[in-house]
Enzyme design. Sequence first.
Site, PDB file in Angstrom:
ATOM      1  N   LYS A 158       0.837  -1.204   0.000  1.00  0.00           N
ATOM      2  CA  LYS A 158       0.000   0.000   0.000  1.00  0.00           C
ATOM      3  C   LYS A 158       0.874   1.258   0.000  1.00  0.00           C
ATOM      4  O   LYS A 158       2.083   1.187   0.214  1.00  0.00           O
ATOM      5  CB  LYS A 158      -0.909  -0.040   1.239  1.00  0.00           C
ATOM      6  CG  LYS A 158      -1.898  -1.217   1.230  1.00  0.00           C
ATOM      7  CD  LYS A 158      -2.760  -1.164   2.491  1.00  0.00           C
ATOM      8  CE  LYS A 158      -3.583  -2.429   2.640  1.00  0.00           C
ATOM      9  NZ  LYS A 158      -4.333  -2.404   3.921  1.00  0.00           N
TER      10      LYS A 158
ATOM     11  N   TYR B 136     -12.360  -3.135  -2.311  1.00  0.00           N
ATOM     12  CA  TYR B 136     -12.790  -3.121  -0.910  1.00  0.00           C
ATOM     13  C   TYR B 136     -14.315  -3.121  -0.798  1.00  0.00           C
ATOM     14  O   TYR B 136     -14.865  -2.525   0.127  1.00  0.00           O
ATOM     15  CB  TYR B 136     -12.189  -1.915  -0.182  1.00  0.00           C
ATOM     16  CG  TYR B 136     -10.708  -2.070   0.111  1.00  0.00           C
ATOM     17  CD1 TYR B 136     -10.228  -3.149   0.850  1.00  0.00           C
ATOM     18  CD2 TYR B 136      -9.778  -1.132  -0.332  1.00  0.00           C
ATOM     19  CE1 TYR B 136      -8.872  -3.302   1.136  1.00  0.00           C
ATOM     20  CE2 TYR B 136      -8.412  -1.272  -0.052  1.00  0.00           C
ATOM     21  CZ  TYR B 136      -7.980  -2.360   0.682  1.00  0.00           C
ATOM     22  OH  TYR B 136      -6.639  -2.504   0.962  1.00  0.00           O
TER      23      TYR B 136
ATOM     24  N   ASN C 213      -1.526  -0.274   7.477  1.00  0.00           N
ATOM     25  CA  ASN C 213      -0.881  -1.538   7.841  1.00  0.00           C
ATOM     26  C   ASN C 213      -0.064  -2.123   6.689  1.00  0.00           C
ATOM     27  O   ASN C 213       0.150  -3.310   6.608  1.00  0.00           O
ATOM     28  CB  ASN C 213      -1.911  -2.523   8.396  1.00  0.00           C
ATOM     29  CG  ASN C 213      -3.038  -2.773   7.406  1.00  0.00           C
ATOM     30  OD1 ASN C 213      -2.977  -2.330   6.260  1.00  0.00           O
ATOM     31  ND2 ASN C 213      -4.056  -3.488   7.822  1.00  0.00           N
TER      32      ASN C 213
ATOM     33  N   HIS D 152      -1.552  -5.557   1.662  1.00  0.00           N
ATOM     34  CA  HIS D 152      -2.779  -6.323   1.479  1.00  0.00           C
ATOM     35  C   HIS D 152      -2.404  -7.716   0.989  1.00  0.00           C
ATOM     36  O   HIS D 152      -1.483  -7.856   0.186  1.00  0.00           O
ATOM     37  CB  HIS D 152      -3.673  -5.662   0.414  1.00  0.00           C
ATOM     38  CG  HIS D 152      -4.780  -6.560  -0.071  1.00  0.00           C
ATOM     39  ND1 HIS D 152      -5.995  -6.639   0.584  1.00  0.00           N
ATOM     40  CD2 HIS D 152      -4.831  -7.453  -1.089  1.00  0.00           C
ATOM     41  CE1 HIS D 152      -6.752  -7.548  -0.043  1.00  0.00           C
ATOM     42  NE2 HIS D 152      -6.064  -8.058  -1.056  1.00  0.00           N
TER      43      HIS D 152
ATOM     44  N   GLU E 243      -9.005 -11.580  -7.106  1.00  0.00           N
ATOM     45  CA  GLU E 243      -8.125 -10.420  -6.954  1.00  0.00           C
ATOM     46  C   GLU E 243      -6.959 -10.452  -7.949  1.00  0.00           C
ATOM     47  O   GLU E 243      -6.565  -9.400  -8.463  1.00  0.00           O
ATOM     48  CB  GLU E 243      -7.618 -10.334  -5.507  1.00  0.00           C
ATOM     49  CG  GLU E 243      -8.742  -9.959  -4.548  1.00  0.00           C
ATOM     50  CD  GLU E 243      -8.282  -9.738  -3.118  1.00  0.00           C
ATOM     51  OE1 GLU E 243      -9.032  -9.116  -2.343  1.00  0.00           O
ATOM     52  OE2 GLU E 243      -7.181 -10.183  -2.749  1.00  0.00           O
TER      53      GLU E 243
HETATM   54  N1  UDP Z   1      -9.210  -1.089   7.621  1.00  0.00           N
HETATM   55  C1  UDP Z   1      -9.306   0.088   8.338  1.00  0.00           C
HETATM   56  N2  UDP Z   1      -9.975   0.071   9.536  1.00  0.00           N
HETATM   57  C2  UDP Z   1     -10.550  -1.050  10.044  1.00  0.00           C
HETATM   58  C3  UDP Z   1     -10.469  -2.248   9.301  1.00  0.00           C
HETATM   59  C4  UDP Z   1      -9.789  -2.236   8.088  1.00  0.00           C
HETATM   60  O1  UDP Z   1      -8.798   1.127   7.899  1.00  0.00           O
HETATM   61  O2  UDP Z   1     -11.155  -1.010  11.153  1.00  0.00           O
HETATM   62  C5  UDP Z   1      -8.468  -1.100   6.354  1.00  0.00           C
HETATM   63  C6  UDP Z   1      -7.055  -1.673   6.527  1.00  0.00           C
HETATM   64  O3  UDP Z   1      -6.159  -0.965   5.680  1.00  0.00           O
HETATM   65  C7  UDP Z   1      -7.268  -3.112   6.088  1.00  0.00           C
HETATM   66  C8  UDP Z   1      -8.236  -2.923   4.927  1.00  0.00           C
HETATM   67  O4  UDP Z   1      -9.138  -1.925   5.392  1.00  0.00           O
HETATM   68  O5  UDP Z   1      -6.049  -3.744   5.741  1.00  0.00           O
HETATM   69  C9  UDP Z   1      -9.008  -4.174   4.516  1.00  0.00           C
HETATM   70  O6  UDP Z   1      -9.668  -4.685   5.637  1.00  0.00           O
HETATM   71  P1  UDP Z   1      -9.807  -6.250   5.856  1.00  0.00           P
HETATM   72  O7  UDP Z   1     -10.780  -6.462   6.976  1.00  0.00           O
HETATM   73  O8  UDP Z   1     -10.071  -6.926   4.562  1.00  0.00           O
HETATM   74  O9  UDP Z   1      -8.352  -6.645   6.447  1.00  0.00           O
HETATM   75  P2  UDP Z   1      -7.081  -7.336   5.763  1.00  0.00           P
HETATM   76  O10 UDP Z   1      -7.604  -8.433   4.872  1.00  0.00           O
HETATM   77  O11 UDP Z   1      -6.313  -6.269   5.025  1.00  0.00           O
HETATM   78  O12 UDP Z   1      -6.271  -7.886   6.915  1.00  0.00           O
HETATM   79 MG    MG Z   2      -9.047  -8.373   3.443  1.00  0.00          MG
END
Ligand code: UDP
Ligand code: MG
Length: 154
Positions: free
Chosen positions: A11, A51, A114, A117, A128
């Site tokens: 990211k 997303y 974080n 992805h 994806e």
């Molecule tokens: N995210 C966020 N706040 C939250 C949860 C998710 O900003 O409370 C963002 C974060 O960058 C995350 C992305 O949305 O990596 C996608 O969320 P997902 O639940 O799919 O988590 P991931 O698969 O990335 O672990």
């Molecule tokens: Mg995810």
Amino acid sequence: MAAERTLVLIKPDGIQRGILGEIIARFERKGLKIAAMKMLQMDGKFAKEHYAHLVGKPFYPDLEKFVTEHPIVALVVEGKEAVEVVRLIVGPTNATKAPAGTIRGDFSNSTSRNVIHASDSKETAEKEVKRFFSEKEIFKYSFRNEYYRYAADE
Ligand code: UDP
Ligand code: MG
């Protein structure tokens, strides 16, 4: 070895902080194959598709701004059980709780910024990978030293 593919995105925070190489190195040293790689910038429409499961969440507008305002790097990572292995290397979404040794555990302390992805299941990975890459952008090549990565029966 039945190779599996997964999608990884570094990211904007990963690029802005200058840790792109360190992140990619972690997949290489695990013995996974980089089958495709490119830099791109997502627009709002693309982010909403990627997303889709989060579009209604209160944090979504900030997430969209964050992931669209700078370039990202997309990779197809391939190997044995690549979807699960890559998620283990990446660590949980909330980097504050991510174990040391994972990418999120080592490079982030945020649930939002974080760094990376990774596809969360084989079904998601298939969709994806197609969203980011055409089949001709994904390279099928073998390592000269496959013998030192996997046993013949794996
Ligand atoms: N995210 C966020 N706040 C939250 C949860 C998710 O900003 O409370 C963002 C974060 O960058 C995350 C992305 O949305 O990596 C996608 O969320 P997902 O639940 O799919 O988590 P991931 O698969 O990335 O672990
Ligand atoms: Mg995810």
